[in-house]
Design an enzyme around this catalytic site. Structure first.
Site, PDB file in Angstrom:
ATOM      1  N   THR A   1       6.180   2.646  -7.904  1.00  0.00           N
ATOM      2  CA  THR A   1       6.950   3.256  -6.453  1.00  0.00           C
ATOM      3  C   THR A   1       8.209   3.795  -6.949  1.00  0.00           C
ATOM      4  OG1 THR A   1       5.196   2.038  -5.113  1.00  0.00           O
ATOM      5  CG2 THR A   1       7.308   2.914  -4.069  1.00  0.00           C
ATOM      6  N   CYS A  52      -2.677   0.985  -0.762  1.00  0.00           N
ATOM      7  CA  CYS A  52      -1.475   1.314  -0.075  1.00  0.00           C
ATOM      8  C   CYS A  52      -1.659   1.751   1.144  1.00  0.00           C
ATOM      9  CB  CYS A  52      -0.697   2.263  -1.193  1.00  0.00           C
ATOM     10  SG  CYS A  52      -0.790   1.849  -2.794  1.00  0.00           S
TER      11      CYS A  52
HETATM   12  N1  PMP Z   1       1.278   5.353  -8.535  1.00  0.00           N
HETATM   13  C1  PMP Z   1      -0.440   5.197  -8.631  1.00  0.00           C
HETATM   14  C2  PMP Z   1      -1.196   6.317  -9.234  1.00  0.00           C
HETATM   15  C3  PMP Z   1      -0.799   3.900  -8.283  1.00  0.00           C
HETATM   16  O1  PMP Z   1      -2.164   3.627  -8.336  1.00  0.00           O
HETATM   17  C4  PMP Z   1       0.169   2.997  -7.795  1.00  0.00           C
HETATM   18  C5  PMP Z   1      -0.441   1.742  -7.243  1.00  0.00           C
HETATM   19  N2  PMP Z   1      -1.284   1.793  -6.162  1.00  0.00           N
HETATM   20  C6  PMP Z   1       1.549   3.146  -7.761  1.00  0.00           C
HETATM   21  C7  PMP Z   1       1.753   4.535  -8.095  1.00  0.00           C
HETATM   22  C8  PMP Z   1       2.361   2.369  -7.122  1.00  0.00           C
HETATM   23  O2  PMP Z   1       2.738   1.338  -8.107  1.00  0.00           O
HETATM   24  P1  PMP Z   1       3.624  -0.043  -7.718  1.00  0.00           P
HETATM   25  O3  PMP Z   1       2.502  -0.940  -7.093  1.00  0.00           O
HETATM   26  O4  PMP Z   1       3.858  -0.442  -9.128  1.00  0.00           O
HETATM   27  O5  PMP Z   1       4.786   0.529  -6.968  1.00  0.00           O
END
Ligand code: PMP
Length: 379
Positions: A70, A320
Site C-alpha cells: 500500500t 481489503c
Molecule cells: N497490491 C496487491 C495486488 C495486493 O494483493 C495487496 C494486498 N492485498 C496490496 C497491494 C497491499 O499490500 P499490503 O498489504 O502490503 O499493503
C-alpha cells in the site's frame, strides 16, 4: 482449519519466525546508528536488499524498503502528482485510489499495470507491452496502442518517455520475475504474501527515474524513505525470500499447486450446478494458486461464512474490500455482471497446501451452495 486465503496473507514460514526471533535478540539496535550494534543491524538490512535485488534482476541500490505494498503503490503514484497516470480497472485499490488522488494532465505519463491480479490471478502480458513500447518508442509523437488485455480492451498506450510501474505483490515467488525483462521502471512488493511478516515490503526504483519520498524525516534509504528501519521485519522478509528461493517456489506453484487448483476447479464444475470459473486455467493465463469461482443464486459472503463455520477459510473479492457491500470492482470490470461478482469466492493456495485441503472443501461446499441456492429469490 483448512486455510485457502494465501492471497490475502500467508502464514509466517517457520524459517521466518526463527530469523525474526534471532533478529529481536541480536539486531534490535537502530540500523542507522554509528555504533557496533547499529552496524550489525544495518548489515542485515543490506543482506535482504541484496537478496531481493538478485531475485528480481535489480541492483541493491534500486531497492527501497517500505511498510508494504500500500505504501509502495502510494509512493509511486504520488511521485507522479500532476502527471497523467494510466491504470487498468483491475488494479488494487491502493493504486486506483492513489492514482485518482494524484493523477493530473502533465506528461510524461506513468503507466501502472499489475502483472498478476489478486482476486482472479489473471496475468497480464507486461512483457509484450514493454517490449513493443521500447521498439516503437523511436516515434516520439505517436501514441502507440500496444496490446489488448484478456478482455479485449486496449491495454496500454506508451509514449516515448513514459514510465512503467507494476504492482508485483501477488506475482513474487509464483512466477519468475525480472524487472529488466519486464521493462519496468518501478515495482512494488510485500513480504506477507510470501510467508514473511505483515508490515514490510519493498519498492524497485530503476536508477535515474523520477522519485519522490512519501515519508520525510530521517536520512534512511538515501532520503528516499524516512523512518527507523524495521530490521526485524526486514530479516523476516529476507528469510522468506531465501526460503522460497531454496524451495524453488515458482516450480512448485507451477506443478503441485497448479494441480490442486485445477482439481478443485474441475470438481466444483462437475459437482456444483450453477458454478462458473472467473479464473482462466490455461498456462500463463493466471497465477497457479488462485481460483475465483461464482455460484449462481448463492451469495459469496454467505458461502464464505458457512465455509468458515466448517473450518474452511476462503475470501470473497479481496480482503481489503471486506465489509464493503459493493461487488468486487475487479469482477465487475472483468464480467460486467453484478450477480457473478456478488456470488464469487476466491480460493488461494500456498506452497504447503495439499490434496486433503481440496477434499475438505469438496466435502462441505456442494451442500452449502445447494442450501443457499434453494432459499435464494434469484432464479
Ligand atoms: N497490491 C496487491 C495486488 C495486493 O494483493 C495487496 C494486498 N492485498 C496490496 C497491494 C497491499 O499490500 P499490503 O498489504 O502490503 O499493503
Amino acid at each position: 482449519m483448512v486455510y485457502l486465503d494465501y492471497a490475502a496473507t500467508t502464514p509466517i514460514l517457520p524459517e521466518v519466525r526463527e530469523a525474526m526471533r534471532l533478529a529481536e535478540e541480536r539486531f534490535f539496535a537502530n540500523a542507522s546508528a554509528l555504533h557496533t550494534p547499529g552496524h550489525l543491524a544495518m548489515n542485515e538490512v543490506e543482506r535482504c536488499r541484496e537478496t531481493l535485488a538478485e531475485m528480481i534482476g535489480a541492483e541493491p541500490s534500486e531497492i527501497i524498503f517500505t511498510s508494504g505494498s500500500t505504501e509502495g503503490n502510494n509512493t509511486i503514484m504520488r511521485t507522479f502528482e500532476g502527471y497523467m497516470i494510466e491504470t487498468s480497472p483491475l488494479e488494487h485499490h491502493s493504486i486506483l485510489m492513489a492514482a485518482a488522488e494524484y493523477g493530473g494532465t502533465k506528461t510524461p505519463k506513468l503507466y501502472s499495470y499489475m502483472l498478476a491480479n489478486n482476486e482472479t490471478g489473471d496475468i497480464i502480458d507486461l512483457h509484450k507491452i514493454t517490449e513493443v513500447a521500447q521498439q516503437q518508442s523511436a516515434d516520439e509523437n505517436s501514441e502507440i496502442f500496444l496490446a489488448k488485455d484478456d478482455f479485449g480492451r486496449d491495454l496500454v498506450a506508451v509514449r516515448k518517455g513514459g514510465y512503467i510501474h507494476s504492482d508485483l505483490t501477488q506475482a513474487l515467488g509464483k512466477i519468475p520475475i525480472n524487472v529488466n525483462k519486464l521493462g519496468l521502471d518501478y515495482a512494488t512488493f510485500s513480504a506477507h504474501k510470501i510467508g514473511g511478516p505483515v508490515g514490510v515490503g519493498a519498492l524497485y526504483v530503476r536508477k535515474g527515474v523520477p522519485f519522490r519520498a512519501l515519508l520525510l524525516g530521517g536520512n534512511q534509504e538515501q532520503k528516499r524513505r524516512g523512518g527507523t528501519y524495521n530490521t526485524v521485519g526486514i530479516c523476516g522478509f529476507r528469510a522468506a525470500l531465501e526460503t522460497i528461493k531454496k524451495q524453488n517456489s515458482t516450480k512448485i506453484y507451477n506443478t503441485k499447486v497448479r494441480k490442486l487448483r485445477d482439481t478443485l476447479a474441475q470438481q466444483i464444475l462437475a459437482r456444483i450446478p450453477g458454478s462458473s470459473l472467473n479464473t482462466d486455467l490455461g498456462k500463463g493465463k493466471a497465477l497457479p494458486n488462485i481460483l475465483n469461482v461464482s455460484f449462481r443464486a448463492a451469495e459469496g459472503e454467505s458461502i464464505q461464512l458457512y465455509l468458515d463455520a466448517e473450518g474452511v477459510i476462503v475470501s470473497t473479492g479481496s480482503a481489503c474490500a471486506a465489509g464493503d457491500t459493493k461487488p468486487s470492482h475487479v469482477l465487475m470490470a472483468k464480467t460486467g455482471d453484478a450477480e457473478v461478482a456478488h456470488s464469487s469466492i476466491r480460493f488461494s493456495f500456498g506452497l504447503d497446501s495439499t490434496m486433503d485441503d481440496v477434499k475438505a472443501v469438496m466435502k462441505v461446499l456442494p451442500g452449502i451452495v445447494e442450501r443457499l441456492q434453494k432459499i435464494s429469490t434469484i432464479s
